[in-house]
Write an enzyme that holds these catalytic residues in place. Structure first.
Site, PDB file in Angstrom:
ATOM      1  N   HIS A  30      39.385   6.850 161.099  1.00 37.85           N
ATOM      2  CA  HIS A  30      38.109   7.583 161.062  1.00 37.85           C
ATOM      3  C   HIS A  30      36.993   6.730 161.658  1.00 37.85           C
ATOM      4  O   HIS A  30      36.156   7.220 162.410  1.00 37.85           O
ATOM      5  CB  HIS A  30      37.708   7.883 159.608  1.00 37.85           C
ATOM      6  CG  HIS A  30      38.609   8.822 158.885  1.00 37.85           C
ATOM      7  ND1 HIS A  30      39.374   8.440 157.804  1.00 37.85           N
ATOM      8  CD2 HIS A  30      38.863  10.140 159.072  1.00 37.85           C
ATOM      9  CE1 HIS A  30      40.046   9.477 157.352  1.00 37.85           C
ATOM     10  NE2 HIS A  30      39.768  10.521 158.105  1.00 37.85           N
ATOM     11  N   GLN A  53      41.630  24.934 153.161  1.00 36.03           N
ATOM     12  CA  GLN A  53      42.746  24.521 154.015  1.00 36.03           C
ATOM     13  C   GLN A  53      43.933  23.988 153.217  1.00 36.03           C
ATOM     14  O   GLN A  53      44.903  23.494 153.802  1.00 36.03           O
ATOM     15  CB  GLN A  53      42.282  23.539 155.089  1.00 36.03           C
ATOM     16  CG  GLN A  53      41.866  22.165 154.592  1.00 36.03           C
ATOM     17  CD  GLN A  53      41.267  21.318 155.705  1.00 36.03           C
ATOM     18  OE1 GLN A  53      40.137  21.503 156.096  1.00 36.03           O
ATOM     19  NE2 GLN A  53      42.040  20.371 156.226  1.00 36.03           N
TER      20      GLN A  53
HETATM   21  O1  PAF Z   1      41.142  16.521 159.866  1.00 38.02           O
HETATM   22  C1  PAF Z   1      40.534  16.686 158.787  1.00 38.02           C
HETATM   23  O2  PAF Z   1      40.235  15.747 158.035  1.00 38.02           O
HETATM   24  C2  PAF Z   1      40.139  18.105 158.380  1.00 38.02           C
HETATM   25  O3  PAF Z   1      41.115  19.016 158.715  1.00 38.02           O
HETATM   26  C3  PAF Z   1      38.747  18.522 158.935  1.00 38.02           C
HETATM   27  C4  PAF Z   1      38.758  18.632 160.437  1.00 38.02           C
HETATM   28  C5  PAF Z   1      37.689  17.533 158.491  1.00 38.02           C
HETATM   29  C6  PAF Z   1      38.376  19.890 158.371  1.00 38.02           C
HETATM   30  O4  PAF Z   1      38.306  19.872 156.989  1.00 38.02           O
END
Ligand code: PAF
Length: 279
Positions: free
Chosen positions: A37, A61
């Site tokens: 990240h 999600q």
């Molecule tokens: O890749 C992720 O961490 C997630 O899928 C995102 C893009 C932040 C959406 O919640």
């Protein structure tokens, strides 16, 4: 660095940056930040004046039996990492800041989402495209930076941005790996030291698959079987191994060096891991 939880305040922050002529980059994350990240935050800082990192564990999600509740949450630690990497703001809303109890609007990509992770996580990508749209609407970035580890997610977001004329430039950052080759992921926190070492066989198997292809094998079934054979042991359960188009993530009938990617998902013990490699 500002920490913002209110969507209205976030939009006002971006509006003020834009009125000063600043370019805004967003790095969407679910927190539990690692070097992968942070490399995206640094990349964003090279490309834009103002960098916003969103930290939001997005309920839409996750499937009903997935790890939403146990997903690591560590806002203070994450904010300090963002600041050190050069972020200007962290946007960390609560679930109720984002989703009204009667929210009933979703964004759905209907082609790429049918394959790979979409097969076993039916509403996962609908949740991703919905939250990314919401974040774009709140933050109004010029650029958004995503990691290539989630290559299918990147393909879907690029398709969505194109189809819906969203006007956000999508930039990707390379996969960051640990010393044994395991792709960094927030879910690696579920693995102990020995498991992390064992899970690095996924990357080793993908490397082997790539080698086979570069040596002249274009037969997708042979490459897939080779990777599955290499990755399988008592602790692994293969969810999928597929040869896909490196840009669109759609399945390919033949592997083509320079154009293809091998994408895979496995269970390593109780932990679901994904990884991919460009051929
Ligand atoms: O890749 C992720 O961490 C997630 O899928 C995102 C893009 C932040 C959406 O919640």
């Amino acid at each position: 660095m500002k920490i913002i939880s209110s969507p209205a305040e976030m939009t006002a922050f971006s509006k003020s940056a834009r009125s000063n002529g600043e370019k805004i980059a967003l790095v969407p994350t679910m927190g539990a930040l690692h070097e992968g990240h942070l490399s995206l935050v640094r990349k964003a800082k090279e490309l834009a004046d103002t960098v916003v990192v969103s930290i939001f564990v997005n309920p839409t999600q996750f499937g009903p039996n997935e790890d939403f509740d146990k997903y690591p949450r560590q806002l203070e630690e994450d904010a300090a990492k963002c600041e050190a990497a050069g972020a200007d703001a962290v946007f960390a809303p609560s679930v109720s800041d984002i989703y009204r109890p009667d929210a009933s609007t979703y964004v759905n990509e209907e082609d790429i989402s049918r394959y790979l992770c979409g097969k076993t996580r039916p509403k996962h990508f609908r949740g991703v495209t919905t939250i990314v749209t919401i974040l774009f609407n709140i933050v109004r970035p010029d650029i958004a930076v995503f990691g290539e580890k989630d290559a299918q997610q990147v393909s879907i977001i690029k398709r969505m941005v194109r189809d819906l004329f969203m006007g956000v430039e999508i930039v990707t950052g390379e996969i960051v790996r640990d010393e044994n080759g395991l792709a960094l992921s927030s879910r690696n926190k579920y693995l102990d030291k020995m498991e992390r070492l064992g899970a690095s066989r996924l990357h080793a198997a993908l490397e082997d698959g790539r080698r086979l292809c570069i040596e002249g094998c274009s037969n997708v079934d042979r490459i897939k079987a080779h990777v599955i054979n290499k990755v399988t042991n008592a602790k692994t359960r293969v969810i999928y191994v597929e040869i896909v188009d490196a840009e669109t993530s759609l399945p390919m009938l033949e592997a083509v060096p320079g154009k293809s990617r091998i994408s895979a998902a496995i269970w390593y013990g109780q932990t679901r891991l994904i990884d991919n490699i460009r051929i």
